[in-house]
Structure formats: C-alpha cells, structure tokens
Scaffold this motif. Sequence first.
Motif, PDB file in Angstrom:
ATOM      1  N   GLY A 124       2.802  -1.623   8.064  1.00 57.47           N
ATOM      2  CA  GLY A 124       3.487  -1.849   6.801  1.00 57.47           C
ATOM      3  C   GLY A 124       3.883  -0.569   6.098  1.00 57.47           C
ATOM      4  N   LEU A 125       3.203   0.522   6.422  1.00 52.83           N
ATOM      5  CA  LEU A 125       3.500   1.802   5.769  1.00 52.83           C
ATOM      6  C   LEU A 125       4.457   2.664   6.580  1.00 52.83           C
ATOM      7  CD1 LEU A 125      -0.056   2.985   4.591  1.00 52.83           C
ATOM      8  CD2 LEU A 125       1.845   2.328   3.107  1.00 52.83           C
ATOM      9  N   MET A 126       4.551   2.383   7.866  1.00 58.54           N
ATOM     10  CA  MET A 126       5.255   3.344   8.724  1.00 58.54           C
ATOM     11  C   MET A 126       6.778   3.213   8.668  1.00 58.54           C
ATOM     12  SD  MET A 126       4.916   2.201  12.695  1.00 58.54           S
ATOM     13  CE  MET A 126       5.970   0.927  13.383  1.00 58.54           C
ATOM     14  N   ALA A 127       7.434   4.306   9.043  1.00 60.42           N
ATOM     15  CA  ALA A 127       8.883   4.305   9.207  1.00 60.42           C
ATOM     16  C   ALA A 127       9.175   4.587  10.673  1.00 60.42           C
ATOM     17  CB  ALA A 127       9.509   5.374   8.324  1.00 60.42           C
ATOM     18  N   LYS A 169      -5.975  -0.642   8.898  1.00 57.07           N
ATOM     19  CA  LYS A 169      -5.768  -0.955   7.485  1.00 57.07           C
ATOM     20  C   LYS A 169      -5.184   0.246   6.733  1.00 57.07           C
ATOM     21  CE  LYS A 169      -9.834  -2.666   6.402  1.00 57.07           C
ATOM     22  NZ  LYS A 169     -10.881  -3.176   5.543  1.00 57.07           N
ATOM     23  N   ALA A 170      -4.292  -0.024   5.778  1.00 53.96           N
ATOM     24  CA  ALA A 170      -3.656   1.023   4.992  1.00 53.96           C
ATOM     25  C   ALA A 170      -4.704   1.946   4.362  1.00 53.96           C
ATOM     26  CB  ALA A 170      -2.779   0.406   3.905  1.00 53.96           C
ATOM     27  N   GLU A 171      -5.768   1.343   3.876  1.00 55.84           N
ATOM     28  CA  GLU A 171      -6.844   2.090   3.247  1.00 55.84           C
ATOM     29  C   GLU A 171      -7.431   3.125   4.213  1.00 55.84           C
ATOM     30  OE1 GLU A 171      -9.653  -0.825   1.858  1.00 55.84           O
ATOM     31  OE2 GLU A 171     -11.137   0.803   1.688  1.00 55.84           O
ATOM     32  N   ASP A 172      -7.625   2.709   5.461  1.00 54.66           N
ATOM     33  CA  ASP A 172      -8.208   3.628   6.443  1.00 54.66           C
ATOM     34  C   ASP A 172      -7.219   4.734   6.806  1.00 54.66           C
ATOM     35  OD1 ASP A 172     -10.561   2.212   6.495  1.00 54.66           O
ATOM     36  OD2 ASP A 172      -9.853   0.856   8.061  1.00 54.66           O
ATOM     37  N   VAL A 173      -5.931   4.389   6.867  1.00 45.82           N
ATOM     38  CA  VAL A 173      -4.920   5.410   7.128  1.00 45.82           C
ATOM     39  C   VAL A 173      -4.964   6.462   6.008  1.00 45.82           C
ATOM     40  CG1 VAL A 173      -2.459   5.865   7.391  1.00 45.82           C
ATOM     41  CG2 VAL A 173      -3.429   3.771   8.341  1.00 45.82           C
ATOM     42  N   ALA A 174      -5.035   5.996   4.772  1.00 47.42           N
ATOM     43  CA  ALA A 174      -5.095   6.921   3.634  1.00 47.42           C
ATOM     44  C   ALA A 174      -6.311   7.838   3.753  1.00 47.42           C
ATOM     45  CB  ALA A 174      -5.136   6.144   2.321  1.00 47.42           C
ATOM     46  N   VAL A 211      -7.979   8.741   6.499  1.00 52.84           N
ATOM     47  CA  VAL A 211      -7.813   9.698   7.597  1.00 52.84           C
ATOM     48  C   VAL A 211      -6.870  10.835   7.177  1.00 52.84           C
ATOM     49  CG1 VAL A 211      -6.794  10.021   9.885  1.00 52.84           C
ATOM     50  CG2 VAL A 211      -8.326   8.102   9.472  1.00 52.84           C
ATOM     51  N   MET A 212      -5.746  10.460   6.558  1.00 57.04           N
ATOM     52  CA  MET A 212      -4.768  11.488   6.191  1.00 57.04           C
ATOM     53  C   MET A 212      -5.318  12.426   5.126  1.00 57.04           C
ATOM     54  SD  MET A 212      -1.071   9.561   6.410  1.00 57.04           S
ATOM     55  CE  MET A 212      -0.145  11.104   6.281  1.00 57.04           C
ATOM     56  N   GLN A 213      -6.122  11.881   4.228  1.00 57.77           N
ATOM     57  CA  GLN A 213      -6.744  12.738   3.219  1.00 57.77           C
ATOM     58  C   GLN A 213      -7.793  13.640   3.837  1.00 57.77           C
ATOM     59  OE1 GLN A 213      -7.934  11.070  -0.721  1.00 57.77           O
ATOM     60  NE2 GLN A 213      -6.999   9.244   0.134  1.00 57.77           N
ATOM     61  N   LYS A 214      -8.620  13.035   4.698  1.00 57.72           N
ATOM     62  CA  LYS A 214      -9.702  13.803   5.302  1.00 57.72           C
ATOM     63  C   LYS A 214      -9.152  14.993   6.076  1.00 57.72           C
ATOM     64  CE  LYS A 214     -13.491  13.573   8.562  1.00 57.72           C
ATOM     65  NZ  LYS A 214     -14.266  12.795   9.522  1.00 57.72           N
ATOM     66  N   TYR A 215      -8.119  14.740   6.877  1.00 63.17           N
ATOM     67  CA  TYR A 215      -7.608  15.804   7.733  1.00 63.17           C
ATOM     68  C   TYR A 215      -6.419  16.536   7.123  1.00 63.17           C
ATOM     69  CZ  TYR A 215     -10.696  13.796  11.222  1.00 63.17           C
ATOM     70  OH  TYR A 215     -11.806  13.333  11.891  1.00 63.17           O
ATOM     71  N   ASP A 216      -6.144  16.289   5.817  1.00 57.51           N
ATOM     72  CA  ASP A 216      -5.016  16.947   5.138  1.00 57.51           C
ATOM     73  C   ASP A 216      -3.723  16.849   5.935  1.00 57.51           C
ATOM     74  OD1 ASP A 216      -6.585  17.651   3.062  1.00 57.51           O
ATOM     75  OD2 ASP A 216      -6.716  19.781   3.541  1.00 57.51           O
ATOM     76  N   LEU A 217      -3.408  15.658   6.395  1.00 59.99           N
ATOM     77  CA  LEU A 217      -2.202  15.484   7.205  1.00 59.99           C
ATOM     78  C   LEU A 217      -1.007  15.138   6.327  1.00 59.99           C
ATOM     79  CD1 LEU A 217      -3.703  13.273  10.040  1.00 59.99           C
ATOM     80  CD2 LEU A 217      -3.371  15.750  10.048  1.00 59.99           C
ATOM     81  N   GLU A 218       0.153  15.613   6.701  1.00 59.78           N
ATOM     82  CA  GLU A 218       1.350  15.262   5.953  1.00 59.78           C
ATOM     83  C   GLU A 218       2.123  14.132   6.622  1.00 59.78           C
ATOM     84  OE1 GLU A 218       2.820  19.139   5.494  1.00 59.78           O
ATOM     85  OE2 GLU A 218       1.140  19.445   4.141  1.00 59.78           O
ATOM     86  N   ASP A 240       1.608   7.397  -3.059  1.00 60.43           N
ATOM     87  CA  ASP A 240       1.878   6.175  -3.819  1.00 60.43           C
ATOM     88  C   ASP A 240       0.746   5.169  -3.648  1.00 60.43           C
ATOM     89  OD1 ASP A 240       4.251   7.270  -4.597  1.00 60.43           O
ATOM     90  OD2 ASP A 240       5.481   6.172  -3.163  1.00 60.43           O
ATOM     91  N   PHE A 241       0.278   5.057  -2.416  1.00 56.03           N
ATOM     92  CA  PHE A 241      -0.793   4.105  -2.130  1.00 56.03           C
ATOM     93  C   PHE A 241      -2.064   4.462  -2.908  1.00 56.03           C
ATOM     94  CE2 PHE A 241      -4.488   2.801   0.379  1.00 56.03           C
ATOM     95  CZ  PHE A 241      -4.231   1.452   0.540  1.00 56.03           C
ATOM     96  N   ILE A 242      -2.421   5.749  -2.902  1.00 57.17           N
ATOM     97  CA  ILE A 242      -3.627   6.182  -3.609  1.00 57.17           C
ATOM     98  C   ILE A 242      -3.498   5.885  -5.109  1.00 57.17           C
ATOM     99  CG2 ILE A 242      -4.981   8.207  -4.296  1.00 57.17           C
ATOM    100  CD1 ILE A 242      -4.188   9.477  -1.619  1.00 57.17           C
ATOM    101  N   ARG A 243      -2.321   6.193  -5.657  1.00 57.36           N
ATOM    102  CA  ARG A 243      -2.112   5.940  -7.089  1.00 57.36           C
ATOM    103  C   ARG A 243      -2.208   4.458  -7.412  1.00 57.36           C
ATOM    104  NH1 ARG A 243       3.214   7.745  -8.992  1.00 57.36           N
ATOM    105  NH2 ARG A 243       2.444   6.909 -10.939  1.00 57.36           N
TER     106      ARG A 243
END
Lengths: 448, 448
Positions: free
Chosen positions: B138-141, B216-221, B223-230, B252-255
């Motif tokens: 749902g988040l991906m392009a 899950k979107a939450e888990d993606v968020a 992982v990306m935060q943990k590893y500082d991924l863009e 946006d998701f975090i906010r």
Amino acid sequence: MSFEISDVLLEEIKAHISAGNDTALLALFEEVHFADLAETLDAVNWEEALYLVRLLDSETTSEALMELDEDVRERLLDSLTPKEIAEEIEEMDTDDAVDAISELDTVTQEAVIGHIEDEEHRADIRELMQYDDDSAGGLMAKELIRVKETWTVAGCVREMRRQAEEVTRVHSVYVVNKENELIGRLSLKDLLTSDTKTKIAEIYIPKVDAVHINDKAEDVAKVMQKYDLEAIPVVDDDNKLLGRITIDDIVDFIRDEAKEDYQLAAGITQEVEADDSIWELTKARLPWLFLGLIGGVGAATIMGGFEDILKDYALLFFYTPLIAAMAGNVGVQSSAIIVQGLANDDVKGSIGNRLIKEMFLAALNGLILGIVLFGFTAIWYGDYKAAMAISISLFVVIIMAGIIGTFIPLFLHKRGIDPAIATGPFITTSNDIFGILIYFWIAKMILF
Amino acid sequence: MSFEISDVLLEEIKAHISAGNDTALLALFEEVHFADLAETLDAVNWEEALYLVRLLDSETTSEALMELDEDVRERLLDSLTPKEIAEEIEEMDTDDAVDAISELDTVTQEAVIGHIEDEEHRADIRELMQYDDDSAGGLMAKELIRVKETWTVAGCVREMRRQAEEVTRVHSVYVVNKENELIGRLSLKDLLTSDTKTKIAEIYIPKVDAVHINDKAEDVAKVMQKYDLEAIPVVDDDNKLLGRITIDDIVDFIRDEAKEDYQLAAGITQEVEADDSIWELTKARLPWLFLGLIGGVGAATIMGGFEDILKDYALLFFYTPLIAAMAGNVGVQSSAIIVQGLANDDVKGSIGNRLIKEMFLAALNGLILGIVLFGFTAIWYGDYKAAMAISISLFVVIIMAGIIGTFIPLFLHKRGIDPAIATGPFITTSNDIFGILIYFWIAKMILF
C-alpha cells in the motif's frame, strides 16, 4: 534484516566476551549494521558493552553509539579515555560528533577535542558547538558535496569523488560561486546525462531551497516536510553555504516532538522511557500529580461551601465525579484539537471565531448528553427537579469546559508558550474546579 | 521559500480568477512548487480552486492535489470529468495515483482508469490497488531504477537516463538478475568512479535490505527508521523486485500515527482537524463522552451505596473528585509510558515484572502525596481520623490506578489490539469508578 538479535545469539556473544574470544566476536560483528550493533549494546550488560566498544573498530561502533539511549551512551563514554572517545568522534559525521561531545562534561569535552587528529573535523566541530540545539545550526552537518559553477562536469565528478569519501550519502550537490555563496544545486540526473566538458554554470538548477543558520528546528522540519526534501542546505546572513540538514535527523526530530507532546498530554514532564529508574519516573510524574492534588483540595473546599444543601440533595454530591470527569474530558478533547491544529498551522481565523465554533460544538454535545442523563436520573431517582438541575448543570459545564479547552492553548500560543503544555492535567484540573463550582451554583439556583 | 502566500498575493489571485485573466495566472504559477500551489488551493474558495486546477498544467496540479486535505481533494475531483481526473493521475507517481483513485466511488474509478493512456501506468495502478492500505504494498510505488547485473557501467548509465525520466528522485539503483530477483544495489558513488566498461556484477553491493509486499506498514516504518534508509525495495515471496517505498511516505505515516495516538489519548476516535464541521467533530468526540457519562453514573451509584456514612463524614464526599482525578491522572501516566514503550519496542521482560515496578513507583508517589494530603486535611479540618482515612485511601487508589494503567495496555497488546486505545478516557473512566469504590470501602473500614 539478516541480523536478528535472538536470545541464542545474545548468549553466544556473552559467552565469547566472558571467554575473551576476540576472534569469534570480530568475525560475528564483521559486517554488522550499526543499528544492529546498537541493539546488541543495549541488550548486554554495561561491562560487556564496554568490552565490545573497545574491541570493535571505531568505524563500526561510532554510529552504533549514536543510536543508543542517551543515558546508556553517556555511561559508556564516561568509561572511555578522552583519546578513545576522540577515536569514536573522528569516525562520526560532524552533527553526531557534536551531539556526543555536548553530553560530556566541559573538562572532558576539551580533552576529547584536543585528541581529534583531523584538523578540519576539529574546526567543524568547534563551529557547530556554537549553535543552539533547537536551531538549524544545531541540526546541520558540515559534510556535503560542494561544486563551483566554473568547473566542468569532468572536474566536478573528480571533485565529487574526493568529497564523497567523507559524505555517507550523496543527497544533493550544491553549487556555489567563488565567494562560497549558494547559487543552486545540481541534479545527479543532469550530471549523468551531460557531456563531460559542459560547464556546471550551464546545467545547474538555480532554484534551491535553503534555511538560515538561526532558523528554528521546528521551522526547518516544517519546510522539509512541506517540500518533501531529503536534505536542505544551511546558509548564513550572506547566503554563504555552511552545511546541510538531512531527513533522518528530521525524522528523529518529528518523533521526539510527537513523543513530548504525547507525554505532556499524559502529564509527564520530561522525556522518560518505560525502562528508566523509579526515581526518574517519579520526578517526571509527581509535579502534575501535585497539581491534581491541589485541584482536588480546591474542589473539596468548594463542595464544603455547599454543605448546607447536603441533607436535602445528597444526590448532587454523588454526581460530582461525573461532572468533573465530563469537564475534564471535553476540555482535553478541545485542547488536543487546537494543539494539533496549531502544530500543523491549520488554525486560521480569529480566536473569537474559534470560541464561537467550539461553543456551538460543545452545546450540541452537551445537549445530547444532558438529555440522556436527564432521562436516566429522572427515571432512576424519580426526582424530576434534581434530575433537571444535574442535567442543565452538565450542559453548562460542558460548554464552559469546551471554551476553556479552546481558549487556553490559543492564549498560550499567542504568548509564545508551547500550547502542548495545556492539554492533559492542566486543563483537567482547572476544568474540574470550575466545573464543580458552576455545577453547584446552578443546581442551587434551580433547586432553592 | 520564495513563494509566500500573503493576503495581498491571495487577493491578486482571486482578482485574476474573477476577471478570467488566465495569462496573468499562468505567469504567476509558472514555476510554483506543488506544495505552495496546494496551500493556495486550500486558501481560495472551492470554485476558485477548481478554476485553477482546470487552468494549470496537470504536471503542476497533480502533485499539489496530493498535498491537499482528503476532503478538499475529494470535492475537487468530484467536479472533474473522469478524463480530466485521468490526466491528473497520469502525472502522478503510481503510489499517489492509487491513493487518489481509491477515494473515488467504484464507478468513477473504472472510468478514470479507462482514460489513462499510458498502458504501463494503468497496469501498475491496477496492481497496486490490490494491496492493503496498511501494508508495504500500500505504501510502495512502481517507479524505481532497475539495472541488470549483466550490464556494463556505460549501458547502465544509458538505461538509467531512460528510466530516470519517470522517477522523480533517484534514491537507489537496484540490481536484479535475469529473473528480476533483487540481488543488490548500486551506489551512485561507485557508478561515478568506475570505468565505463566495468560489469555491474563486479561493482554492485550484494547486501540490500528489502521488505516483503505483505509486511505491515508499521514494520516498514520501523525498519526504515532503524537503518536510516531513504528508500527500501519491496519484493514478493520469490524475491522478485516489485517496487520501492520512499522516506517521504514514511514521514507522513509517522506523523499520522503520532496524531492518531495523541487523539486517542485525548478521547477523539477518528482523525479530525480543527477545521472540520461541527458534525464531524461531534461524531469523533461523543463516543468517549458517553463512556465518561456511564462511568460517572457508575460512580454516583457507588456513592449512593455509601449514603449511610454521609451524615457522619460528609468530608469523605467532598474528596471524591480528588480521588477520581488522582486515579485518572496516575492511570493515564502509567498507560502513556507503556503505550510509547510498546510502540518503540522498548518494553522488555514479563508483564509481572512491569507490574511490580509500577507498584513500587506508584507506592512512592502515593506515599509522598498521601503524606502531603494528610498534613493538610489534619490541620485544616482538625479530624485526624478522617484525614488518615482519606490519605490511606489515596495511597491505595494510586497504587491500584498505576497497576490498571500498566496492565490494560500490556494486556491489549498481547491480544493484538492497539494499546493506544487504552490511554485517555478508557483508563480515566475505569480508574474513576474503581478509585471511588476502593476509597469509600477503605475509608469506611477505617472510620467505622
């Protein structure tokens, strides 16, 4: 996601440490991601963490250190010599380096900076240490790719290779003139697609967003979010390029702000975590509880003043928790919406209009709830007059609670105070007191 | 930040619209950033916004549309023909396109998709529409740069140029084998520094983090935060590269998540804004207020059961708001810390240990507050026995409130329910009732 900190792995690591089996440890952590190493350092005990930090390469450990909780990092750094700390600092980006150094006491700070061998890194750190934590200067790093407009694409690529060694991730390439004034940016796309002899002056994009070194961190976060930027350059009064801020720092900033607002709303006054000591947690929680205590004593005093109606209408006293709870809930709801609206610049128009809207909203809610409560109390107690008194009071109290909940954050915001402080215990307590006062006052008018 | 929506500018825009002065408008918005255009569309009235959307290039308006509030966007899109909507969609990245389309009714959806001319874009959109909103899918392009390991650097750059036209920002270059399985990534640095005849297979980085399409979107968020991924690539069961998720969507998701948690804590059940209609706001606020009403009636019923002690100890009844408020505050504090800890995976160890820690913490707070309250009430009313009863009850109520506030979110979390629902009115109401019950029960034991 290949590295999962399982209990088995943790036991293995602990066993290797106690056996002093350095070869095994080095092999285990050879290609570890710093975030995974941070998780490991957090999971083992403090001596074991220190052992690992000393054993592993500073290149690996420095970034992991920055991912740790502040108190864990502080404790680890305190056990290292200034020279050892300097080795870690040497491997950090300048923004992280400054964050780490500022947690040390001033004597150690100087000793550590003195041990940093790379002169440029040292100068950069000294420069960044001057800036306010909550400003663009406090968020920025000195590492960036800077090219001059007079260069050719070939020269630019050559220079970029050199500079890129110090920059973890190439977000943007900034173009400056010979006075180091920011004049534009270069897209990697254009760089890839242009002839190597093309002059940068011909292909750079002259439109570039930048923030001023003294801009507030909050405003930087807003700009980067609004324009979906992954990095933004920082300039001084003369538009000279000083550094850049990257989105990962902004993500951390947004999370911290959200956490702080949430905690303020819940009546916790300083950033604490579930794992902090009982004493830390008490310090964060007790102030608001004292406020609640004072509010409760105030409410008791008000009720004492209405003791004369107690023998005729004990019922009124049974409904004070309901009135207090409703006043508190409505106040928190109203203030939360305003606080969030202010944070997102969503609240437009005059305070007067806001209050009128909230009044209608609260009146609608109050009417519905008042009718339900009247129906219940009238049937249950068979005392229509008392039921009427309680319900009408509830209606008025809800309107008042909504107005207070809307007004206080707007007022604080106008005075330059963070309105987030107004949600939670502050609103609840004041609404408890006002609510009970209004309740008894109206009920007495109706009943006597 | 050159474009500032001032009142003057806004008046100018409105005047041009009412005069039908398209040339002036086109000039004004020629190089506008989509975020600024979105702000303008939000500030003018609805017909004016529609006029601008129709006048300006879809390339400019499509991204601005995605920045608008959902309800404003919906209203605007509803006034456009399917063909006009399709033109906007055509210019959007696939992830935004799907978000915009899913807001339309099903009939319009089909009509719009039918009008999309780019076949690949249409197929991509159809694919993305299958995935759950709250999943990686749902988040991906679909837009990303994909290179094959068999290519040379020169061929790769050539292909990248072609692909880059469809990709707004080049975050990462993903390397696939001939089965389209993700095998690594390419750093732009390495690409810039390698000889043009080098094979990609020789220079790519085989270590690449990826998420599964159903994560899950939450888990993606996380992982990306943990590893500082863009950006992070998304793969299916067979490790085939399907798309990528970029950090701006995660921001946006975090906010949104933070906002939702904050609102839940404040007793607001659906995402509302300060500017929503009174009816929307009532729907969001009334459910929790009903809960509070029921709690209040419960408290009144309990107090009615203790009516026999009213004539001897009216004082006890005056202190019920204090007891209820303290029980509520302590409960909210405890639950907020647990809810945040759970969100950050900070809460380790067993539920039992948590409860024991919270018990000690609450006991410390309760002891301090109980002593203060005893001192005050004993001196003020001169009734040591009553003062003792109230203070001891307060102490016990605080411990109980802390335990309930800790237990409920942990319990909900274990059962797979979002613990954020437990902060705020839910905890406050249950603690009000339990608190008052325990208070009268203990006080009665001490006094009679």
